[in-house]
Design an enzyme around this catalytic site. Structure first.
Site, PDB file in Angstrom:
ATOM      1  N   GLU A 113      -6.787 -32.807 -23.453  1.00 47.43           N
ATOM      2  CA  GLU A 113      -6.444 -31.964 -22.288  1.00 47.43           C
ATOM      3  C   GLU A 113      -5.124 -31.243 -22.561  1.00 47.43           C
ATOM      4  O   GLU A 113      -4.171 -31.855 -23.045  1.00 47.43           O
ATOM      5  CB  GLU A 113      -6.305 -32.846 -21.033  1.00 47.43           C
ATOM      6  CG  GLU A 113      -5.921 -32.035 -19.798  1.00 47.43           C
ATOM      7  CD  GLU A 113      -5.992 -32.863 -18.527  1.00 47.43           C
ATOM      8  OE1 GLU A 113      -7.049 -33.453 -18.245  1.00 47.43           O
ATOM      9  OE2 GLU A 113      -4.970 -32.925 -17.821  1.00 47.43           O
ATOM     10  N   HIS A 145     -10.811 -26.464 -15.991  1.00 45.50           N
ATOM     11  CA  HIS A 145     -10.633 -27.144 -14.702  1.00 45.50           C
ATOM     12  C   HIS A 145     -10.649 -26.066 -13.606  1.00 45.50           C
ATOM     13  O   HIS A 145     -10.175 -24.956 -13.817  1.00 45.50           O
ATOM     14  CB  HIS A 145      -9.292 -27.880 -14.633  1.00 45.50           C
ATOM     15  CG  HIS A 145      -9.141 -28.993 -15.624  1.00 45.50           C
ATOM     16  ND1 HIS A 145      -8.325 -30.085 -15.391  1.00 45.50           N
ATOM     17  CD2 HIS A 145      -9.683 -29.203 -16.851  1.00 45.50           C
ATOM     18  CE1 HIS A 145      -8.378 -30.915 -16.430  1.00 45.50           C
ATOM     19  NE2 HIS A 145      -9.179 -30.391 -17.334  1.00 45.50           N
ATOM     20  N   LYS A 153     -21.056 -36.994  -5.577  1.00 43.33           N
ATOM     21  CA  LYS A 153     -20.668 -35.980  -6.569  1.00 43.33           C
ATOM     22  C   LYS A 153     -21.684 -35.954  -7.724  1.00 43.33           C
ATOM     23  O   LYS A 153     -22.045 -34.886  -8.204  1.00 43.33           O
ATOM     24  CB  LYS A 153     -19.256 -36.298  -7.071  1.00 43.33           C
ATOM     25  CG  LYS A 153     -18.565 -35.150  -7.720  1.00 43.33           C
ATOM     26  CD  LYS A 153     -17.045 -35.134  -7.580  1.00 43.33           C
ATOM     27  CE  LYS A 153     -16.296 -36.351  -8.021  1.00 43.33           C
ATOM     28  NZ  LYS A 153     -14.833 -36.156  -7.969  1.00 43.33           N
ATOM     29  N   LYS A 160       1.716 -31.998 -26.511  1.00 42.38           N
ATOM     30  CA  LYS A 160       2.582 -32.583 -27.559  1.00 42.38           C
ATOM     31  C   LYS A 160       1.691 -33.014 -28.717  1.00 42.38           C
ATOM     32  O   LYS A 160       1.369 -34.211 -28.875  1.00 42.38           O
ATOM     33  CB  LYS A 160       3.352 -33.796 -27.002  1.00 42.38           C
ATOM     34  CG  LYS A 160       4.385 -33.390 -25.959  1.00 42.38           C
ATOM     35  CD  LYS A 160       5.219 -34.575 -25.530  1.00 42.38           C
ATOM     36  CE  LYS A 160       6.374 -34.117 -24.673  1.00 42.38           C
ATOM     37  NZ  LYS A 160       6.495 -34.799 -23.411  1.00 42.38           N
ATOM     38  N   HIS A 195      -9.199 -43.490  -5.626  1.00 43.98           N
ATOM     39  CA  HIS A 195      -8.444 -42.283  -5.258  1.00 43.98           C
ATOM     40  C   HIS A 195      -7.517 -42.610  -4.076  1.00 43.98           C
ATOM     41  O   HIS A 195      -7.932 -43.292  -3.126  1.00 43.98           O
ATOM     42  CB  HIS A 195      -9.400 -41.144  -4.884  1.00 43.98           C
ATOM     43  CG  HIS A 195      -8.680 -39.865  -4.630  1.00 43.98           C
ATOM     44  ND1 HIS A 195      -8.198 -39.527  -3.385  1.00 43.98           N
ATOM     45  CD2 HIS A 195      -8.301 -38.877  -5.461  1.00 43.98           C
ATOM     46  CE1 HIS A 195      -7.564 -38.357  -3.475  1.00 43.98           C
ATOM     47  NE2 HIS A 195      -7.630 -37.938  -4.723  1.00 43.98           N
ATOM     48  N   TYR A 227     -11.844 -42.293 -10.446  1.00 46.40           N
ATOM     49  CA  TYR A 227     -10.581 -43.038 -10.283  1.00 46.40           C
ATOM     50  C   TYR A 227     -10.790 -44.556 -10.376  1.00 46.40           C
ATOM     51  O   TYR A 227     -11.091 -45.202  -9.367  1.00 46.40           O
ATOM     52  CB  TYR A 227      -9.970 -42.664  -8.919  1.00 46.40           C
ATOM     53  CG  TYR A 227      -9.746 -41.175  -8.824  1.00 46.40           C
ATOM     54  CD1 TYR A 227      -8.529 -40.618  -9.196  1.00 46.40           C
ATOM     55  CD2 TYR A 227     -10.783 -40.326  -8.426  1.00 46.40           C
ATOM     56  CE1 TYR A 227      -8.347 -39.239  -9.166  1.00 46.40           C
ATOM     57  CE2 TYR A 227     -10.610 -38.939  -8.406  1.00 46.40           C
ATOM     58  CZ  TYR A 227      -9.385 -38.412  -8.772  1.00 46.40           C
ATOM     59  OH  TYR A 227      -9.216 -37.046  -8.762  1.00 46.40           O
TER      60      TYR A 227
HETATM   61  P1  FAD Z   1     -12.942 -35.454  -4.488  1.00 48.03           P
HETATM   62  O1  FAD Z   1     -14.010 -35.892  -5.406  1.00 48.03           O
HETATM   63  O2  FAD Z   1     -13.308 -34.468  -3.440  1.00 48.03           O
HETATM   64  O3  FAD Z   1     -12.304 -36.745  -3.829  1.00 48.03           O
HETATM   65  C1  FAD Z   1     -11.148 -36.652  -3.002  1.00 48.03           C
HETATM   66  C2  FAD Z   1     -11.175 -37.750  -1.958  1.00 48.03           C
HETATM   67  O4  FAD Z   1     -12.208 -37.478  -1.006  1.00 48.03           O
HETATM   68  C3  FAD Z   1     -11.468 -39.141  -2.516  1.00 48.03           C
HETATM   69  O5  FAD Z   1     -10.712 -40.073  -1.801  1.00 48.03           O
HETATM   70  C4  FAD Z   1     -12.940 -39.339  -2.241  1.00 48.03           C
HETATM   71  O6  FAD Z   1     -13.282 -40.702  -2.087  1.00 48.03           O
HETATM   72  C5  FAD Z   1     -13.107 -38.561  -0.930  1.00 48.03           C
HETATM   73  N1  FAD Z   1     -14.459 -38.000  -0.767  1.00 48.03           N
HETATM   74  C6  FAD Z   1     -15.154 -37.306  -1.693  1.00 48.03           C
HETATM   75  N2  FAD Z   1     -16.351 -36.937  -1.183  1.00 48.03           N
HETATM   76  C7  FAD Z   1     -16.407 -37.403   0.087  1.00 48.03           C
HETATM   77  C8  FAD Z   1     -17.386 -37.348   1.147  1.00 48.03           C
HETATM   78  N3  FAD Z   1     -18.539 -36.707   0.971  1.00 48.03           N
HETATM   79  N4  FAD Z   1     -17.082 -37.932   2.323  1.00 48.03           N
HETATM   80  C9  FAD Z   1     -15.888 -38.579   2.518  1.00 48.03           C
HETATM   81  N5  FAD Z   1     -14.939 -38.663   1.549  1.00 48.03           N
HETATM   82  C10 FAD Z   1     -15.183 -38.080   0.364  1.00 48.03           C
HETATM   83  N6  FAD Z   1      -5.550 -31.293 -10.052  1.00 48.03           N
HETATM   84  C11 FAD Z   1      -5.208 -29.993 -10.206  1.00 48.03           C
HETATM   85  O7  FAD Z   1      -4.624 -29.393  -9.296  1.00 48.03           O
HETATM   86  N7  FAD Z   1      -5.499 -29.320 -11.349  1.00 48.03           N
HETATM   87  C12 FAD Z   1      -6.147 -29.907 -12.396  1.00 48.03           C
HETATM   88  O8  FAD Z   1      -6.393 -29.268 -13.417  1.00 48.03           O
HETATM   89  C13 FAD Z   1      -6.510 -31.287 -12.272  1.00 48.03           C
HETATM   90  N8  FAD Z   1      -7.172 -31.927 -13.266  1.00 48.03           N
HETATM   91  C14 FAD Z   1      -7.550 -33.222 -13.105  1.00 48.03           C
HETATM   92  C15 FAD Z   1      -8.280 -33.866 -14.133  1.00 48.03           C
HETATM   93  C16 FAD Z   1      -8.690 -35.180 -13.995  1.00 48.03           C
HETATM   94  C17 FAD Z   1      -9.475 -35.838 -15.104  1.00 48.03           C
HETATM   95  C18 FAD Z   1      -8.356 -35.905 -12.816  1.00 48.03           C
HETATM   96  C19 FAD Z   1      -8.777 -37.339 -12.672  1.00 48.03           C
HETATM   97  C20 FAD Z   1      -7.654 -35.286 -11.777  1.00 48.03           C
HETATM   98  C21 FAD Z   1      -7.253 -33.943 -11.910  1.00 48.03           C
HETATM   99  N9  FAD Z   1      -6.557 -33.275 -10.902  1.00 48.03           N
HETATM  100  C22 FAD Z   1      -6.184 -31.955 -11.049  1.00 48.03           C
HETATM  101  C23 FAD Z   1      -6.157 -33.987  -9.671  1.00 48.03           C
HETATM  102  C24 FAD Z   1      -7.215 -33.875  -8.535  1.00 48.03           C
HETATM  103  O9  FAD Z   1      -7.283 -32.542  -8.085  1.00 48.03           O
HETATM  104  C25 FAD Z   1      -6.775 -34.808  -7.408  1.00 48.03           C
HETATM  105  O10 FAD Z   1      -6.863 -36.148  -7.814  1.00 48.03           O
HETATM  106  C26 FAD Z   1      -7.428 -34.605  -6.042  1.00 48.03           C
HETATM  107  O11 FAD Z   1      -6.679 -35.304  -5.069  1.00 48.03           O
HETATM  108  C27 FAD Z   1      -8.854 -35.087  -5.918  1.00 48.03           C
HETATM  109  O12 FAD Z   1      -9.708 -34.308  -6.611  1.00 48.03           O
HETATM  110  P2  FAD Z   1     -11.256 -34.739  -6.789  1.00 48.03           P
HETATM  111  O13 FAD Z   1     -11.920 -33.627  -7.454  1.00 48.03           O
HETATM  112  O14 FAD Z   1     -11.348 -36.071  -7.404  1.00 48.03           O
HETATM  113  O15 FAD Z   1     -11.703 -34.822  -5.249  1.00 48.03           O
END
Ligand code: FAD
Length: 292
Positions: free
Chosen positions: A17, A78, A163, A270, A147, A143
């Site tokens: 990444e 992303h 998802k 890095k 999360h 996570y």
């Molecule tokens: P979601 O999958 O939508 O989950 C968010 C929360 O909502 C979780 O608590 C989940 O349990 C809950 N949830 C999901 N679906 C439902 C539903 N249907 N009903 C009720 N609750 C639900 N952030 C950036 O800004 N830029 C990046 O490039 C970036 N890259 C990342 C790469 C990786 C590998 C990871 C692990 C994270 C990255 N993030 C990035 C951070 C990410 O945007 C955050 O962790 C964010 O808070 C959650 O994103 P998500 O896509 O997992 O959300």
């Protein structure tokens, strides 16, 4: 090239990444240096982060395109949806498609600062939207330590299933330092009927400050043995970097031996650190991939 094929033919998958340089003005030479150094290490793909509601968003598309056109490395762009409308996302998807990018990591983005929900509430909604727009390969985040917004592990895994059902073809985990936590979580994910490949995110420790910042930002637990190592060497930057490389190496070797679908190295731009880890893990990784 669509990345979902890698999980059928080329496991364990290895990815890196990178992030768009924060520098204003001519940032291209800096990213060229980073990719020039990472490319010979032979990743199966490289992912490029996207600043939720940030200014580097168009640079993500440019770098993802550069990886494919100049370096012939498949890229994973992303994409976050927090605060965005359908039209805004459609504009980015059109750009990605025009650039020949076929793989997207669909994310919600963090609800921090000025970030408010827009047309999309969850990453699963973005996943569905992308799939309806065009035939992209879509990945999602997951996570092992739950999360931070989720009420508990069970709900978080239920949401992960939503998802997967929406079309996520592989998952990349948040960074973690304790493999046992990952294995326990992975068992629960599989018991919940989620068969999607899971790539383990590993971040080498490079400094005490970086470790504390990332742990706060991502909610990762720092195990006692890691705390002890960091406390012993935090006043010697070189020694701590070596310890970080050794810890990440040991973590990856254990994950490989325990049948992980893939390793995602958070390079933090890095490459010299990534190279030292690669020197340590190349033999075992290639042995499992069936390469010499
Ligand atoms: P979601 O999958 O939508 O989950 C968010 C929360 O909502 C979780 O608590 C989940 O349990 C809950 N949830 C999901 N679906 C439902 C539903 N249907 N009903 C009720 N609750 C639900 N952030 C950036 O800004 N830029 C990046 O490039 C970036 N890259 C990342 C790469 C990786 C590998 C990871 C692990 C994270 C990255 N993030 C990035 C951070 C990410 O945007 C955050 O962790 C964010 O808070 C959650 O994103 P998500 O896509 O997992 O959300």
């Amino acid at each position: 090239m669509k990345l979902n094929y890698l999980f059928k033919e080329n496991k364990p998958v290895l990815s890196f990444e990178i992030f768009p340089p924060k520098k204003q003005g001519d940032w291209l030479p800096e990213i060229y240096d980073t990719i020039d150094a990472l490319a010979p290490l032979g990743p199966d793909f490289i992912s490029v982060t996207y600043g939720a509601s940030g200014s580097s968003q168009s640079n993500t598309v440019e770098i993802a395109s550069l990886l494919q056109k100049k370096y012939s490395i498949p890229s994973l762009a992303h994409l976050t949806c927090v605060g965005d409308t359908d039209d805004m996302i459609t504009n980015v998807l059109t750009r990605l498609k025009d650039e020949g990018i076929q793989n997207i990591l669909a994310l919600r983005g963090d609800l921090v600062g000025d970030n408010k929900l827009g047309d999309f509430k969850y990453a699963s909604e973005l996943t569905e939207f992308i799939k309806n727009y065009s035939d992209f390969c879509v990945a999602g985040a997951c996570y092992p330590e739950v999360h931070p917004d989720a009420p508990n592990l069970e709900e978080d895994i239920k949401n992960l299933k939503i998802k997967a059902d929406a079309g996520a073809e592989f998952f990349i985990t948040q960074l973690f330092f304790d493999n046992a936590t990952f294995y326990e979580w992975r068992n629960k994910v599989r018991e919940a009927g989620i068969t999607t490949p899971i790539v383990a995110g590993v971040m080498p420790i490079t400094s005490a400050q970086q470790l504390k910042r990332m742990a706060t930002l991502c909610g990762a637990t720092i195990p006692e043995n890691v705390k002890t190592l960091v406390e012993a060497y935090e006043h010697n930057a070189y020694a701590l970097r070596q310890v970080g490389i050794a810890y990440a190496t040991q973590q990856i070797l254990d994950l490989l031996a325990n049948g992980v679908d893939g390793i995602h190295l958070y390079t933090m731009n890095k490459p010299h650190i990534t190279k030292q880890i690669m020197d340590n893990i190349r033999g075992p990784l290639y042995s499992l991939k069936g390469k010499n």
